[in-house]
Design a protein around this motif. Structure first.
Motif, PDB file in Angstrom:
ATOM      1  N   PRO A 225       0.799  -1.233   0.000  1.00  0.00           N
ATOM      2  CA  PRO A 225       0.000   0.000   0.000  1.00  0.00           C
ATOM      3  C   PRO A 225       0.831   1.282   0.000  1.00  0.00           C
ATOM      4  O   PRO A 225       0.484   2.238  -0.706  1.00  0.00           O
ATOM      5  N   GLU A 226       1.920   1.313   0.743  1.00  0.00           N
ATOM      6  CA  GLU A 226       2.696   2.556   0.834  1.00  0.00           C
ATOM      7  C   GLU A 226       3.427   2.891  -0.461  1.00  0.00           C
ATOM      8  O   GLU A 226       3.885   4.032  -0.635  1.00  0.00           O
ATOM      9  N   TYR A 227       3.520   1.920  -1.375  1.00  0.00           N
ATOM     10  CA  TYR A 227       4.209   2.169  -2.647  1.00  0.00           C
ATOM     11  C   TYR A 227       3.265   2.133  -3.838  1.00  0.00           C
ATOM     12  O   TYR A 227       3.704   2.026  -4.979  1.00  0.00           O
ATOM     13  N   GLN A 228       1.974   2.268  -3.571  1.00  0.00           N
ATOM     14  CA  GLN A 228       1.001   2.289  -4.652  1.00  0.00           C
ATOM     15  C   GLN A 228       0.763   3.704  -5.154  1.00  0.00           C
ATOM     16  O   GLN A 228      -0.378   4.128  -5.392  1.00  0.00           O
ATOM     17  N   ASN A 229       1.857   4.429  -5.299  1.00  0.00           N
ATOM     18  CA  ASN A 229       1.847   5.739  -5.941  1.00  0.00           C
ATOM     19  C   ASN A 229       3.197   5.908  -6.623  1.00  0.00           C
ATOM     20  O   ASN A 229       4.212   5.386  -6.157  1.00  0.00           O
ATOM     21  N   ALA A 230       3.206   6.582  -7.739  1.00  0.00           N
ATOM     22  CA  ALA A 230       4.390   6.621  -8.591  1.00  0.00           C
ATOM     23  C   ALA A 230       5.644   7.186  -7.919  1.00  0.00           C
ATOM     24  O   ALA A 230       6.721   6.584  -8.033  1.00  0.00           O
ATOM     25  N   PRO A 231       5.581   8.332  -7.222  1.00  0.00           N
ATOM     26  CA  PRO A 231       6.805   8.875  -6.629  1.00  0.00           C
ATOM     27  C   PRO A 231       7.456   7.939  -5.610  1.00  0.00           C
ATOM     28  O   PRO A 231       8.675   7.731  -5.639  1.00  0.00           O
ATOM     29  N   ALA A 232       6.636   7.356  -4.727  1.00  0.00           N
ATOM     30  CA  ALA A 232       7.187   6.464  -3.708  1.00  0.00           C
ATOM     31  C   ALA A 232       7.755   5.201  -4.340  1.00  0.00           C
ATOM     32  O   ALA A 232       8.815   4.708  -3.935  1.00  0.00           O
ATOM     33  N   LEU A 233       7.066   4.677  -5.336  1.00  0.00           N
ATOM     34  CA  LEU A 233       7.529   3.454  -5.983  1.00  0.00           C
ATOM     35  C   LEU A 233       8.831   3.687  -6.743  1.00  0.00           C
ATOM     36  O   LEU A 233       9.773   2.889  -6.640  1.00  0.00           O
ATOM     37  N   ALA A 234       8.907   4.780  -7.483  1.00  0.00           N
ATOM     38  CA  ALA A 234      10.118   5.076  -8.245  1.00  0.00           C
ATOM     39  C   ALA A 234      11.314   5.235  -7.314  1.00  0.00           C
ATOM     40  O   ALA A 234      12.420   4.761  -7.619  1.00  0.00           O
ATOM     41  N   GLU A 235      11.087   5.852  -6.176  1.00  0.00           N
ATOM     42  CA  GLU A 235      12.189   6.069  -5.233  1.00  0.00           C
ATOM     43  C   GLU A 235      12.686   4.757  -4.633  1.00  0.00           C
ATOM     44  O   GLU A 235      13.893   4.484  -4.622  1.00  0.00           O
ATOM     45  N   ILE A 236      11.775   3.906  -4.174  1.00  0.00           N
ATOM     46  CA  ILE A 236      12.202   2.676  -3.510  1.00  0.00           C
ATOM     47  C   ILE A 236      12.820   1.691  -4.490  1.00  0.00           C
ATOM     48  O   ILE A 236      13.764   0.965  -4.147  1.00  0.00           O
TER      49      ILE A 236
END
Length: 291
Positions: A225-236
């Protein structure tokens, strides 16, 4: 290398390669024909005037640097224990590579993801589920992705948990998807990824019989859930501690993954990673064909 399918298709359609009539869906046959012509033309060139040599050279497929296109030898393999992509011994291949993979395709966004990757000259494997290939829209999506030059992998028919199925049901899950993919693209998948990474003794045996290499992953985040958005996912995906040589990145056919894909590609490259072309990764079927 990733764009070779487009180059060969364009050259064949221009009728510059005599006897090479296949479409972009059969790029390997085109290359084999080109290699055969290359050998014949070299013999003829030894006995002909320079002007004739020049004329024949224009008929051979070439890369942008003017060198003759050749069928690439395998340079990488899947590590059976870690599923990292590692250089084959004595291949001299660069170990600092990463592999992009997308599961659950084509479930709505796969074509858009493929278009973004193509814009960035980024190869990848799309692992497909047979249930998404029943509709005409699903078939057309798969056909489009394949014709763009992307590798197609097997992710079973219904994304079932294989340990919960009988060996016979597992076989149906795997072989039915292979048959669907072949019927649409003309090629059977070379790689198999079990749903949830849950392989069984039966799935190992079936994959081997079908000439597929097993491929899980080294890391992924887009289902959390915490990475179900583009900015957070791209970073991790770029800053994770799990990014290392041969990283096998697991992603899915999702809108937030689509929106993060370009940044992931550029982020990996900024860190010195090359995106490995799946065509350079060995599989049992291709090894058999090459012999």
């Amino acid at each position: 290398m990733f764009k070779r399918q487009f180059l060969l298709t364009a050259l064949c359609s221009s009728m510059l390669l005599a006897g090479c009539q296949d479409s972009g869906e059969n790029a390997e046959t085109d290359v084999a024909d080109a290699d055969a012509q290359n050998g014949e033309q070299q013999q003829e060139q030894e006995n002909q005037a320079p002007a004739a040599e020049k004329a024949e050279e224009t008929e051979m497929p070439q890369e942008d640097d003017g060198e003759i296109t050749e069928e690439p030898a395998f340079q990488y393999e899947v590590n059976a224990d870690t599923y990292a992509i590692q250089p084959i011994e004595d291949s001299g291949a660069d170990p600092q590579v990463a592999l992009l993979t997308y599961d659950d395709a084509p479930d709505g966004h796969a074509v858009e993801i493929a278009e973004i990757l193509a814009e960035h000259d980024a190869p990848a494997i799309f692992f497909v589920n047979g249930m998404y290939l029943e509709s005409e829209a699903g078939k057309e999506a798969l056909r489009t992705i394949h014709e763009m030059g992307f590798e197609i992998g097997n992710h079973t028919e219904t994304h079932a948990s294989l340990p919960d199925l009988s060996p016979e049901a597992q076989r149906e899950e795997i072989t039915a998807t292979n048959e669907r993919v072949e019927a649409i693209t003309g090629e059977r998948p070379r790689f198999f990824r079990a749903p949830f990474g849950q392989n069984t003794e039966a799935s190992w045996e079936i994959a081997e019989e079908e000439g597929m290499a097993l491929m899980n992953w080294t890391y992924g985040y887009d289902w959390e859930p915490e990475y179900q958005n583009a900015p957070a996912l791209a970073e991790i995906m770029v800053d994770t501690e799990y990014l290392n040589h041969g990283a096998n990145l697991l992603m899915h056919d999702r809108s937030w993954t689509r929106d993060a894909s370009a940044e992931i590609v550029e982020g990996l490259r900024d860190k010195g990673y090359k995106l490995v072309d799946p065509a350079l990764i060995a599989s049992p079927e291709r090894e058999e064909t090459a012999q």
